[in-house]
Motif scaffolding. Sequence first.
Motif, PDB file in Angstrom:
ATOM      1  N   THR A  49       0.848  -1.187   0.000  1.00  0.00           N
ATOM      2  CA  THR A  49       0.000   0.000   0.000  1.00  0.00           C
ATOM      3  C   THR A  49       0.885   1.239   0.000  1.00  0.00           C
ATOM      4  OG1 THR A  49      -1.668  -1.170   1.283  1.00  0.00           O
ATOM      5  CG2 THR A  49      -1.774   1.227   1.339  1.00  0.00           C
ATOM      6  N   LEU A  50       0.517   2.232  -0.798  1.00  0.00           N
ATOM      7  CA  LEU A  50       1.243   3.502  -0.792  1.00  0.00           C
ATOM      8  C   LEU A  50       0.785   4.339   0.401  1.00  0.00           C
ATOM      9  CD1 LEU A  50       3.061   5.689  -2.144  1.00  0.00           C
ATOM     10  CD2 LEU A  50       1.006   6.449  -3.364  1.00  0.00           C
ATOM     11  N   VAL A  51       1.758   4.860   1.161  1.00  0.00           N
ATOM     12  CA  VAL A  51       1.468   5.749   2.288  1.00  0.00           C
ATOM     13  C   VAL A  51       2.054   7.110   1.933  1.00  0.00           C
ATOM     14  CG1 VAL A  51       1.826   6.157   4.752  1.00  0.00           C
ATOM     15  CG2 VAL A  51       1.595   3.805   3.899  1.00  0.00           C
ATOM     16  N   ILE A  52       1.192   8.108   1.803  1.00  0.00           N
ATOM     17  CA  ILE A  52       1.635   9.423   1.337  1.00  0.00           C
ATOM     18  C   ILE A  52       0.700  10.495   1.897  1.00  0.00           C
ATOM     19  CG2 ILE A  52       0.265   9.414  -0.823  1.00  0.00           C
ATOM     20  CD1 ILE A  52       2.868  10.510  -2.219  1.00  0.00           C
ATOM     21  N   SER A  53       1.181  11.715   1.954  1.00  0.00           N
ATOM     22  CA  SER A  53       0.344  12.829   2.428  1.00  0.00           C
ATOM     23  C   SER A  53      -1.001  12.859   1.709  1.00  0.00           C
ATOM     24  CB  SER A  53       1.071  14.150   2.168  1.00  0.00           C
ATOM     25  OG  SER A  53       0.158  15.231   2.216  1.00  0.00           O
ATOM     26  N   ARG A  54      -2.036  13.157   2.488  1.00  0.00           N
ATOM     27  CA  ARG A  54      -3.378  13.251   1.918  1.00  0.00           C
ATOM     28  C   ARG A  54      -3.431  14.276   0.775  1.00  0.00           C
ATOM     29  NH1 ARG A  54      -7.969  13.744   6.291  1.00  0.00           N
ATOM     30  NH2 ARG A  54      -7.696  11.494   6.359  1.00  0.00           N
ATOM     31  N   ILE A  55      -2.589  15.303   0.855  1.00  0.00           N
ATOM     32  CA  ILE A  55      -2.676  16.310  -0.211  1.00  0.00           C
ATOM     33  C   ILE A  55      -2.058  15.819  -1.523  1.00  0.00           C
ATOM     34  CG2 ILE A  55      -2.671  18.181   1.514  1.00  0.00           C
ATOM     35  CD1 ILE A  55      -0.052  19.146   0.133  1.00  0.00           C
ATOM     36  N   TRP A  56      -1.291  14.729  -1.480  1.00  0.00           N
ATOM     37  CA  TRP A  56      -0.755  14.148  -2.723  1.00  0.00           C
ATOM     38  C   TRP A  56      -1.518  12.904  -3.161  1.00  0.00           C
ATOM     39  CZ3 TRP A  56       1.296  17.998  -4.536  1.00  0.00           C
ATOM     40  CH2 TRP A  56       2.256  18.772  -3.882  1.00  0.00           C
ATOM     41  N   GLU A  57      -2.478  12.466  -2.343  1.00  0.00           N
ATOM     42  CA  GLU A  57      -3.152  11.182  -2.580  1.00  0.00           C
ATOM     43  C   GLU A  57      -3.752  11.102  -3.985  1.00  0.00           C
ATOM     44  OE1 GLU A  57      -6.069  10.543   0.427  1.00  0.00           O
ATOM     45  OE2 GLU A  57      -6.623   8.553  -0.310  1.00  0.00           O
ATOM     46  N   ARG A  58      -4.348  12.189  -4.448  1.00  0.00           N
ATOM     47  CA  ARG A  58      -5.017  12.156  -5.743  1.00  0.00           C
ATOM     48  C   ARG A  58      -4.094  12.607  -6.879  1.00  0.00           C
ATOM     49  NH1 ARG A  58     -10.008  14.404  -6.856  1.00  0.00           N
ATOM     50  NH2 ARG A  58      -9.417  16.346  -5.849  1.00  0.00           N
ATOM     51  N   PHE A  59      -2.851  12.948  -6.552  1.00  0.00           N
ATOM     52  CA  PHE A  59      -1.865  13.292  -7.582  1.00  0.00           C
ATOM     53  C   PHE A  59      -1.005  12.077  -7.934  1.00  0.00           C
ATOM     54  CE2 PHE A  59      -3.227  17.197  -5.738  1.00  0.00           C
ATOM     55  CZ  PHE A  59      -3.145  18.161  -6.737  1.00  0.00           C
ATOM     56  N   ALA A  60      -0.772  11.214  -6.925  1.00  0.00           N
ATOM     57  CA  ALA A  60       0.071  10.030  -7.141  1.00  0.00           C
ATOM     58  C   ALA A  60      -0.422   9.134  -8.280  1.00  0.00           C
ATOM     59  CB  ALA A  60       0.195   9.232  -5.837  1.00  0.00           C
ATOM     60  N   PRO A  61      -1.750   8.984  -8.498  1.00  0.00           N
ATOM     61  CA  PRO A  61      -2.195   8.126  -9.605  1.00  0.00           C
ATOM     62  C   PRO A  61      -1.694   8.576 -10.979  1.00  0.00           C
ATOM     63  CG  PRO A  61      -4.006   8.477  -8.065  1.00  0.00           C
ATOM     64  CD  PRO A  61      -2.881   9.378  -7.625  1.00  0.00           C
ATOM     65  N   HIS A  62      -1.201   9.804 -11.083  1.00  0.00           N
ATOM     66  CA  HIS A  62      -0.628  10.240 -12.362  1.00  0.00           C
ATOM     67  C   HIS A  62       0.687   9.521 -12.676  1.00  0.00           C
ATOM     68  CE1 HIS A  62      -3.317  13.569 -13.563  1.00  0.00           C
ATOM     69  NE2 HIS A  62      -3.585  13.625 -12.273  1.00  0.00           N
ATOM     70  N   PHE A  63       1.280   8.887 -11.673  1.00  0.00           N
ATOM     71  CA  PHE A  63       2.500   8.107 -11.917  1.00  0.00           C
ATOM     72  C   PHE A  63       2.177   6.692 -12.413  1.00  0.00           C
ATOM     73  CE2 PHE A  63       4.747  10.899  -8.683  1.00  0.00           C
ATOM     74  CZ  PHE A  63       5.662  11.422  -9.586  1.00  0.00           C
ATOM     75  N   THR A  64       0.893   6.298 -12.389  1.00  0.00           N
ATOM     76  CA  THR A  64       0.561   4.893 -12.656  1.00  0.00           C
ATOM     77  C   THR A  64      -0.409   4.751 -13.820  1.00  0.00           C
ATOM     78  OG1 THR A  64      -1.424   4.752 -11.266  1.00  0.00           O
ATOM     79  CG2 THR A  64       0.703   4.497 -10.156  1.00  0.00           C
ATOM     80  N   LYS A  65      -0.569   3.500 -14.246  1.00  0.00           N
ATOM     81  CA  LYS A  65      -1.608   3.202 -15.229  1.00  0.00           C
ATOM     82  C   LYS A  65      -2.972   3.297 -14.551  1.00  0.00           C
ATOM     83  CE  LYS A  65       1.475   0.202 -17.795  1.00  0.00           C
ATOM     84  NZ  LYS A  65       2.490   0.131 -16.703  1.00  0.00           N
ATOM     85  N   LEU A  66      -3.999   3.461 -15.367  1.00  0.00           N
ATOM     86  CA  LEU A  66      -5.355   3.686 -14.869  1.00  0.00           C
ATOM     87  C   LEU A  66      -5.790   2.595 -13.874  1.00  0.00           C
ATOM     88  CD1 LEU A  66      -7.641   5.737 -15.468  1.00  0.00           C
ATOM     89  CD2 LEU A  66      -8.618   4.024 -17.020  1.00  0.00           C
ATOM     90  N   GLY A  67      -6.288   3.019 -12.726  1.00  0.00           N
ATOM     91  CA  GLY A  67      -6.880   2.080 -11.769  1.00  0.00           C
ATOM     92  C   GLY A  67      -5.900   1.403 -10.833  1.00  0.00           C
ATOM     93  N   LYS A  68      -4.589   1.565 -11.075  1.00  0.00           N
ATOM     94  CA  LYS A  68      -3.576   0.846 -10.283  1.00  0.00           C
ATOM     95  C   LYS A  68      -3.613   1.174  -8.792  1.00  0.00           C
ATOM     96  CE  LYS A  68      -0.661  -1.898 -12.420  1.00  0.00           C
ATOM     97  NZ  LYS A  68       0.475  -1.312 -13.126  1.00  0.00           N
ATOM     98  N   THR A  69      -4.008   2.409  -8.468  1.00  0.00           N
ATOM     99  CA  THR A  69      -3.932   2.834  -7.068  1.00  0.00           C
ATOM    100  C   THR A  69      -5.230   2.575  -6.300  1.00  0.00           C
ATOM    101  OG1 THR A  69      -4.500   5.055  -7.841  1.00  0.00           O
ATOM    102  CG2 THR A  69      -2.182   4.631  -7.399  1.00  0.00           C
ATOM    103  N   GLU A  70      -6.218   1.991  -6.962  1.00  0.00           N
ATOM    104  CA  GLU A  70      -7.523   1.788  -6.316  1.00  0.00           C
ATOM    105  C   GLU A  70      -7.378   0.932  -5.061  1.00  0.00           C
ATOM    106  OE1 GLU A  70     -10.471   0.994  -9.331  1.00  0.00           O
ATOM    107  OE2 GLU A  70     -11.843   0.330  -7.746  1.00  0.00           O
TER     108      GLU A  70
END
Length: 278
Positions: A96-117
């Motif tokens: 599981t990725l643990v990251i600041s809440r303010i980056w939570e919805r930016f991190a998916p830009h590093f991945t393919k669609l749906g990977k962070t779900e």
Amino acid sequence: MPHQPTELYRDKNHACLMFSDLIEEDGQAVQANQFLIVDDDTGAIIDPGGNLAFNELFMGMSKHFTPQKLSYLIASHADPDIIASLDRWLTSTKATLVISRIWERFAPHFTKLGKTENRVIGVPDAGGHLPLGRHELVLLPAHFMHSEGNFHFYDPVSRILFTGDLGVSMTSGAEARVPVTDLAPHIARMEGFHRRYMVSNKILRLWTRMVRQLDVAMIVPQHGAPIMGKQAINDFYNWLDGLMCGIDLFDDRAYQIPTTQIDPITRQVRPQLQAVGA
Ligand SMILES: [Fe+2]
Ligand SMILES: [Fe+2]
């Protein structure tokens, strides 16, 4: 043997390993450290790094730890040298990725669609205690050092404080393996970076006031060498308390309509971007 991690701490059930030379030192990418913490049969990677580090870190980790048992990818902030390899980690492990809440919805830009779900823990600004094996990691607020949503990680077993881009020094991978116990000669290797990448002296002071309450054996940054021992760590806190940086050094002179020409052939820009008075 190349790419052997440095053992920052080890006892029967707990280990902290630092990988400091996974990136080829061709001068294009800044030297970076990645960390593996193992407690019993679970583990976490701190600041896994970019794609340059993925293959070597994954193989290096596998020698010490079963990748399937990796619980967390813990990111101090969202910079490319911290988390650009996220897609590959999410594919190759169940972590599981643990990251600041303010980056939570930016991190998916590093991945393919749906990977962070269902695979991201967004940490609130106040931080918290994250269970790891039979122990825990303390996620300490370190916002604006340098990123707006930034955490440091305290391991109460090893008493190591992982500080991301705070305490960074510009060194080679080999130099990063050797802990600094005398701060004075080390300051020159930290100063330029901190004056430009840290946001303000106010933030540095708020941070030192918080961490002086912790029993810290070693401060371990994401670039360069750890700072070890009571004296050097106290000297480091004192240095930060007096350091002007970031917006302290910027005034109207830094915000003028530019006159500099950028030459796309030589890729030269003069004068280079720098803080006023730096
Ligand atoms: Fe950064
Ligand atoms: Fe960094």
